[in-house]
Design an enzyme around this catalytic site. Sequence first.
Site, PDB file in Angstrom:
ATOM      1  N   TYR A   1      16.853   5.403   3.662  1.00 39.60           N
ATOM      2  CA  TYR A   1      17.415   4.997   4.832  1.00 39.60           C
ATOM      3  C   TYR A   1      18.634   4.373   4.688  1.00 39.60           C
ATOM      4  O   TYR A   1      19.089   4.273   3.611  1.00 39.60           O
ATOM      5  CB  TYR A   1      16.309   3.774   5.274  1.00 39.60           C
ATOM      6  CG  TYR A   1      16.490   2.446   4.765  1.00 39.60           C
ATOM      7  CD1 TYR A   1      15.881   2.304   3.395  1.00 39.60           C
ATOM      8  CD2 TYR A   1      17.036   1.384   5.281  1.00 39.60           C
ATOM      9  CE1 TYR A   1      16.360   1.026   2.983  1.00 39.60           C
ATOM     10  CE2 TYR A   1      17.197   0.099   4.834  1.00 39.60           C
ATOM     11  CZ  TYR A   1      16.801   0.033   3.523  1.00 39.60           C
ATOM     12  OH  TYR A   1      17.001  -1.167   2.956  1.00 39.60           O
TER      13      TYR A   1
ATOM     14  N   ARG B   1      26.241   8.080   0.986  1.00 45.24           N
ATOM     15  CA  ARG B   1      25.313   7.205   0.176  1.00 45.24           C
ATOM     16  C   ARG B   1      23.906   7.944   0.360  1.00 45.24           C
ATOM     17  O   ARG B   1      23.017   8.106  -0.540  1.00 45.24           O
ATOM     18  CB  ARG B   1      25.181   5.855   0.310  1.00 45.24           C
ATOM     19  CG  ARG B   1      24.084   5.179  -0.709  1.00 45.24           C
ATOM     20  CD  ARG B   1      24.142   3.491  -0.449  1.00 45.24           C
ATOM     21  NE  ARG B   1      23.892   3.146   0.716  1.00 45.24           N
ATOM     22  CZ  ARG B   1      24.215   1.789   1.077  1.00 45.24           C
ATOM     23  NH1 ARG B   1      24.556   0.997   0.442  1.00 45.24           N
ATOM     24  NH2 ARG B   1      23.715   1.692   2.377  1.00 45.24           N
TER      25      ARG B   1
ATOM     26  N   ARG C   1      -3.072  13.839   1.598  1.00 45.56           N
ATOM     27  CA  ARG C   1      -2.423  12.891   0.739  1.00 45.56           C
ATOM     28  C   ARG C   1      -2.610  13.439  -0.730  1.00 45.56           C
ATOM     29  O   ARG C   1      -3.504  13.854  -1.189  1.00 45.56           O
ATOM     30  CB  ARG C   1      -3.266  11.508   0.904  1.00 45.56           C
ATOM     31  CG  ARG C   1      -2.472  10.306  -0.164  1.00 45.56           C
ATOM     32  CD  ARG C   1      -3.348   9.197  -0.179  1.00 45.56           C
ATOM     33  NE  ARG C   1      -2.837   8.009  -0.739  1.00 45.56           N
ATOM     34  CZ  ARG C   1      -3.314   7.811  -1.991  1.00 45.56           C
ATOM     35  NH1 ARG C   1      -4.408   8.574  -2.376  1.00 45.56           N
ATOM     36  NH2 ARG C   1      -2.828   6.881  -2.689  1.00 45.56           N
TER      37      ARG C   1
ATOM     38  N   LYS D   1      18.453   4.310  -2.065  1.00 45.23           N
ATOM     39  CA  LYS D   1      17.895   3.257  -1.131  1.00 45.23           C
ATOM     40  C   LYS D   1      16.753   3.681  -0.262  1.00 45.23           C
ATOM     41  O   LYS D   1      16.753   4.271   0.844  1.00 45.23           O
ATOM     42  CB  LYS D   1      19.132   3.184   0.153  1.00 45.23           C
ATOM     43  CG  LYS D   1      19.268   2.064   1.372  1.00 45.23           C
ATOM     44  CD  LYS D   1      20.428   1.863   1.880  1.00 45.23           C
ATOM     45  CE  LYS D   1      20.409   0.860   2.932  1.00 45.23           C
ATOM     46  NZ  LYS D   1      19.713  -0.325   2.636  1.00 45.23           N
TER      47      LYS D   1
ATOM     48  N   GLU E   1      20.980  -9.003  -7.209  1.00 44.21           N
ATOM     49  CA  GLU E   1      21.574  -8.966  -5.764  1.00 44.21           C
ATOM     50  C   GLU E   1      20.723  -9.878  -4.772  1.00 44.21           C
ATOM     51  O   GLU E   1      19.627 -10.378  -5.173  1.00 44.21           O
ATOM     52  CB  GLU E   1      21.542  -7.680  -5.155  1.00 44.21           C
ATOM     53  CG  GLU E   1      20.349  -6.747  -5.154  1.00 44.21           C
ATOM     54  CD  GLU E   1      20.444  -5.283  -5.087  1.00 44.21           C
ATOM     55  OE1 GLU E   1      21.498  -4.718  -4.279  1.00 44.21           O
ATOM     56  OE2 GLU E   1      19.719  -4.507  -5.260  1.00 44.21           O
TER      57      GLU E   1
ATOM     58  N   LEU F   1      21.726  -1.947  -5.415  1.00 40.09           N
ATOM     59  CA  LEU F   1      22.128  -0.757  -4.675  1.00 40.09           C
ATOM     60  C   LEU F   1      23.578  -0.851  -4.306  1.00 40.09           C
ATOM     61  O   LEU F   1      24.405  -2.099  -4.442  1.00 40.09           O
ATOM     62  CB  LEU F   1      21.467  -1.241  -3.141  1.00 40.09           C
ATOM     63  CG  LEU F   1      22.119  -0.184  -2.032  1.00 40.09           C
ATOM     64  CD1 LEU F   1      21.129   1.039  -2.174  1.00 40.09           C
ATOM     65  CD2 LEU F   1      21.751  -0.684  -0.541  1.00 40.09           C
TER      66      LEU F   1
END
Length: 287
Positions: free
Chosen positions: A33, A52, A101, A151, A183, A207
Amino acid sequence: MSRIVYVNGTYLPEEEATVSIFDRGFLMADGVYEVTSVLDGKLIDFAGHAARLDRSLRELDMDSPVTTEELLEIHRRLVAENAIDEGLVYLQITRGNPGDRDFAFPEPGTTAPTIVLFTQAKPGLADSPAAKKGIRVISIPDVRWGRRDIKTVQLLYPSLGKMMAKKAGADDAWMVEDGFVTEGTSNNAYIVKGSRIITRQLGNEILHGITRAAILRFAREAQMEVEERPFTVDEAREADEAFITSASAFVMPVVEIDGQVLRDGTPGPVARRLRELYLDEMLKAAV
Ligand code: PDD
């Protein structure tokens, strides 16, 4: 009022937007995302977020369903259709719905990725009261996986971290691994000693913040000293200032760490200056 959102090529009201229960983003958190903020109806650092996103997709061997130009067009149209003046655009791409799945990835070329974008209005984002007051953080262990540079939508631990902070009467949490701060739950962490800005170096442990890259560039251009190295919570508790950065918080001063008040408990001059510099420069370059 209902928003117009974007799902797999279609703009539609949020109530009509659907994604399959077999989507790997839903079942496996197999998705990435980006969050891009909007000020004055314009996108802040779209190019950084798009770059990114490409890297996250590449690292996970996932295809992008759109080009960067198309992505910009979708962002702009959603901002316009939803009349966003201040707020953000959320984008998510997952490995799609393979029909069942299964832990193994679907065979290449058999499953279309899922792409979803929506806006969130946040009036007062730039002139935030929290930025004037500063925030309080606690430290918690960092128990996330080893590829935090990607991310992904695996945000359960950051969510738990925010809840731990809330329970402790704080605003956010800084995560600690092997004695050093990695972070914040959804932001990069910094301390200031004298005139020196200290933040952890890039690696798989954090990140690679788009706001971080811009802030360090502006700081260096303004002849401020920057040191990219790990720091401990004890060092942070004794620092002159501390702050966090992210696309939605910009530069947010930290005035308390694990109950230790920094300075006189008010935002410091370095964090205040960096916030101003960031907002000024990024607004000029917004698209
Ligand atoms: N979070 N570190 C983590 C773990 C993050 O989730 C984020 C962003 C950052 C800052 O990155 P950037 O400057 O590119 O926003 C650092 C976003 C805003 C979120 O999850 O909402």
